[in-house]
Design an enzyme around this catalytic site. Structure first.
Site, mmCIF file in Angstrom:
data_model
loop_
_atom_site.group_PDB
_atom_site.id
_atom_site.type_symbol
_atom_site.label_atom_id
_atom_site.label_comp_id
_atom_site.label_asym_id
_atom_site.label_seq_id
_atom_site.Cartn_x
_atom_site.Cartn_y
_atom_site.Cartn_z
ATOM 1 C CD GLU A 1 -1.175 -2.361 2.098
ATOM 2 O OE1 GLU A 1 0.059 -2.348 2.254
ATOM 3 O OE2 GLU A 1 -1.908 -3.286 2.507
ATOM 4 C CG ASP A 2 5.389 2.879 0.714
ATOM 5 O OD1 ASP A 2 5.413 3.292 1.887
ATOM 6 O OD2 ASP A 2 6.057 3.370 -0.201
ATOM 7 C CB VAL A 3 2.059 6.578 -1.867
ATOM 8 C CG1 VAL A 3 2.247 7.606 -2.968
ATOM 9 C CG2 VAL A 3 0.590 6.384 -1.603
#
Length: 302
Positions: free
Chosen positions: A254-256
DNA sequence: ATCCAGGCGGCTA
DNA sequence: TAGCCGCATGGA
């Protein structure tokens, strides 16, 4: 004055470069837990309950780092806690060759080993820091996240001025556990984050969550334990598992930052979807934490 | 002004 | 279980 000097051994030294670690350590000018002065790295840490300031420099070979105790002056301090701390922080006991070999087989990662050769996954030896920083930083841009972190540390962390430099320790959970949300919201923490931080600090301060408890858990157990905390989702849990527990399979889907790094390297028109991310990261397995970290590094200048 | 940011909890179906 | 929504606020 003769200063205490400590040698800190480095494993897999052919794949270590102190200089390669410094750009990541210096990525924010709001960093206040350590400072880079030229080729020196300065930090205050707790040794047997006492604050100690060390200056870390490269050794004459890559096989060790040199730590010099700047404070306190006088009696020598115990060496082993300092060695242990810095070893964990800079992953000096890591072995990178398998990861480097793997990058050659993965189009997304190919080239990273050469570009940042010797960079170790910078970790967080302090559990509260490793749990609370993702809470502070989630869903806001990094610049603002570092501002909040700086306020959090300078308001609630132990402080000592040594020479011309203000050193801080990350706030102790007991200090945060005693706060009310109204003490954090004026510092521009959202009410939710304030509540999450205080509740998480209480878990630690009151012993319901501990280093030894987490140390006894495998990856999946620890992930579930962390996610049970309000404010800790899959991303935050994996962040803690990567930076504190150092599970190599930690993956931050989920890390941008990861998403943007993949987009940039593959020149995609848009950020990859979650399904695409799963496809890219599935082969990483025990290389996932390092793959993520090196992709983060690729977002920085140089 | 508009969109996004190193997400998460909660609600709905 | 999956999908959507509100949040809360600064940066670019």
């Amino acid at each position: 004055m003769i200063r205490q000097k400590i040698k800190i051994p480095v494993k897999d030294a052919t794949n270590f470069s102190f200089a390669a670690c410094l750009p990541f350590l210096g990525r924010s000018d709001k960093e206040c837990l350590h400072y880079i002065q030229g080729d020196k790295l300065l930090k205050m840490l707790l040794v047997a309950g006492e604050p100690v300031v060390v200056e870390i420099t490269a050794g004459t070979t890559a096989a060790y780092l040199q730590a010099t105790v700047l404070a306190p002056a006088g009696d020598p301090v115990p060496e082993q806690p300092i060695i242990d701390y810095i070893t964990h922080w800079l992953h000096l006991d890591g072995v990178l060759q398998p990861f480097y070999d793997y990058t050659l087989t993965d189009p997304l990662l190919n080239g990273l080993a050469q570009a940042y050769h010797g960079l170790r996954l910078v970790g967080m030896p302090d559990l509260f820091e490793a749990i609370s920083w993702p809470i502070i930083g989630q869903q806001i841009n990094l610049t603002f996240a570092y501002t909040l972190r700086q306020r959090f540390i300078t308001h609630f962390g132990y402080h000592a001025r040594i020479g011309e430099t203000d050193f801080y320790l990350y706030p102790h959970p007991a200090v945060i556990a005693a706060l009310t949300p109204e003490q954090l919201t004026p510092m521009q923490f959202s009410r939710s984050k304030a509540l999450y931080l205080i509740a998480t600090a209480r878990e630690l301060a009151e012993g319901r969550l501990s280093e030894s408890q987490l140390a006894a858990m495998d990856y999946e157990e620890a992930r579930e334990r962390l996610i049970a905390l309000k404010g800790i989702g899959n991303w935050s849990a994996n962040y803690t598992l990567m930076k504190y527990r150092r599970f190599p399979q930690s993956v931050l889907l989920e890390d941008v930052g990861l998403q943007n790094a993949i987009k940039a390297r593959l020149q995609l028109p848009a950020k990859p979807t979650m399904a695409e991310l799963q496809q890219y990261t599935a082969p990483w397995k025990e290389h996932a934490a390092y793959a993520t970290f090196y992709l983060w590094r690729s977002l920085l200048p140089q």
